[in-house]
Scaffold this motif. Structure first.
Motif, PDB file in Angstrom:
ATOM      1  N   GLN A   1      -5.569  -3.695  -1.740  1.00  0.00           N
ATOM      2  CA  GLN A   1      -6.954  -3.466  -2.274  1.00  0.00           C
ATOM      3  C   GLN A   1      -6.896  -3.031  -3.512  1.00  0.00           C
TER       4      GLN A   1
ATOM      5  N   ASP B   1      -1.480  -0.748  -4.260  1.00  0.00           N
ATOM      6  CA  ASP B   1      -2.606  -0.076  -3.826  1.00  0.00           C
ATOM      7  C   ASP B   1      -2.300   1.456  -3.667  1.00  0.00           C
TER       8      ASP B   1
ATOM      9  N   ARG C   1      -9.138  -7.905  -2.905  1.00  0.00           N
ATOM     10  CA  ARG C   1      -8.066  -7.921  -1.988  1.00  0.00           C
ATOM     11  C   ARG C   1      -7.129  -8.989  -2.240  1.00  0.00           C
TER      12      ARG C   1
ATOM     13  N   TRP D   1       2.020   4.707   7.971  1.00  0.00           N
ATOM     14  CA  TRP D   1       1.672   3.385   7.303  1.00  0.00           C
ATOM     15  C   TRP D   1       0.750   2.678   8.148  1.00  0.00           C
ATOM     16  N   GLN D   2      -0.283   1.860   7.693  1.00  0.00           N
ATOM     17  CA  GLN D   2      -1.076   1.047   8.501  1.00  0.00           C
ATOM     18  C   GLN D   2      -0.401  -0.296   8.562  1.00  0.00           C
ATOM     19  N   ALA D   3      -0.895  -1.171   9.592  1.00  0.00           N
ATOM     20  CA  ALA D   3      -0.283  -2.273   9.957  1.00  0.00           C
ATOM     21  C   ALA D   3      -0.493  -3.452   8.683  1.00  0.00           C
ATOM     22  N   GLU D   4      -1.448  -3.277   7.754  1.00  0.00           N
ATOM     23  CA  GLU D   4      -1.285  -4.370   6.589  1.00  0.00           C
ATOM     24  C   GLU D   4      -0.508  -3.923   5.517  1.00  0.00           C
ATOM     25  N   ALA D   5       0.136  -2.719   5.504  1.00  0.00           N
ATOM     26  CA  ALA D   5       0.665  -2.072   4.586  1.00  0.00           C
ATOM     27  C   ALA D   5       1.659  -2.872   3.596  1.00  0.00           C
TER      28      ALA D   5
ATOM     29  N   ARG E   1       0.768  -1.283  -0.196  1.00  0.00           N
ATOM     30  CA  ARG E   1       0.119   0.132  -0.052  1.00  0.00           C
ATOM     31  C   ARG E   1       0.995   1.236  -0.031  1.00  0.00           C
TER      32      ARG E   1
ATOM     33  N   THR F   1      -3.330 -10.772  -1.859  1.00  0.00           N
ATOM     34  CA  THR F   1      -2.267 -10.950  -0.716  1.00  0.00           C
ATOM     35  C   THR F   1      -1.078 -11.991  -1.613  1.00  0.00           C
TER      36      THR F   1
ATOM     37  N   SER G   1       1.271  -6.463   3.435  1.00  0.00           N
ATOM     38  CA  SER G   1       0.504  -7.757   3.583  1.00  0.00           C
ATOM     39  C   SER G   1      -0.426  -7.975   2.510  1.00  0.00           C
ATOM     40  N   ASN G   2      -0.999  -7.001   2.111  1.00  0.00           N
ATOM     41  CA  ASN G   2      -2.209  -7.075   1.347  1.00  0.00           C
ATOM     42  C   ASN G   2      -2.530  -5.639   0.484  1.00  0.00           C
TER      43      ASN G   2
END
Length: 235
Positions: free
Chosen positions: A147, A77, A152, A138-142, A53, A154, A144-145
């Motif tokens: 959108q 993303d 979604r 940054w978000q926690a899922e930056a 992301r 991965t 790992s996945n």
């Protein structure tokens, strides 16, 4: 199945055939937004998704490339933003040097002439002069996945991309999807050769029989009819 095997199998196929195979296997059709198109018209790629992301700085791309494997496809993303380009020539060169197969961007690119000269497959929603002016946390899922439109993505997914668009398929179903796509391709090649030899598609799909049957049973769909006779033009 490894990256070389995926590449070899997909070489003679296309994303429309992959889409038809998903339909035949009752798998969800996970297509990237149609705005995402190949910058290079002959781009034709398959690889493991490397999702990331974007938050305004290229450092996140450098971070995810630290985990890259040869043949991966970087899936970015950027929320489909139209006010900024999130990649340009340097990140494309870095991805190429890392051995990636392509970049897919739910967003925009810039440095178009440089990217054309580099010749690395890039699939994006368009181009924009301006780079990012923001710097978001940054978000926690930056890493790992990602959108991408409604999908979604991965690193458990494979990416199939060509001049018709981009599809995502769960890696654990990819071998089945590729085998089914090959069967559909062979059937369609037979149908094309028959048309060129003078046997119309209407004859091949027994269209008059279908219309007669449909008069008796209006619930019959053309797709059901094709399945009954082994046709493949809609899947």
């Amino acid at each position: 199945m490894d990256q070389i095997a995926y590449t070899n199998q997909f070489a003679a196929l296309s994303t429309p055939l992959i889409a038809d195979a998903c339909l035949r296997l009752n798998l969800p059709l996970r297509a990237a937004p149609t705005q995402i198109q190949a910058l290079l018209p002959n781009s034709h790629c398959v690889g493991r998704a490397l999702p990331v992301r974007h938050y305004g700085s290229v450092d996140i791309f450098l971070a995810v490339l630290e985990t890259a494997q040869a043949g991966d496809i970087l899936v970015i993303d950027n929320a489909g933003r139209t006010d900024e380009a999130c990649i340009g020539d340097l990140i494309v060169l870095e991805a190429q040097t890392a051995g990636l197969a392509a970049i897919v961007v739910w967003g925009l690119h810039r440095d178009t002439n440089d990217l054309l000269r580099i010749g690395f497959p890039v699939f994006s929603a368009g181009r924009c002069t301006a780079g990012p002016q923001r710097l978001d946390p940054w978000q926690a899922e930056a890493l790992s996945n990602a959108q991408i439109g409604s999908c979604r993505v991965t690193n458990a997914d494979l990416v199939f991309a060509d001049a018709d668009g981009v599809l995502f398929v769960a890696a654990d179903r990819a071998a089945e999807v590729l085998a089914t796509a090959q069967q559909i391709a062979e059937r369609e090649r037979q149908q094309a050769r028959a048309i060129q030899a003078g046997r119309t598609l209407r004859e091949q799909v027994q269209f008059q029989a279908y219309t007669a049957h449909r008069e008796r049973d209006p619930s019959l769909t053309f797709r059901q009819h094709l399945r009954q006779i082994g046709g493949a033009i809609e899947e």
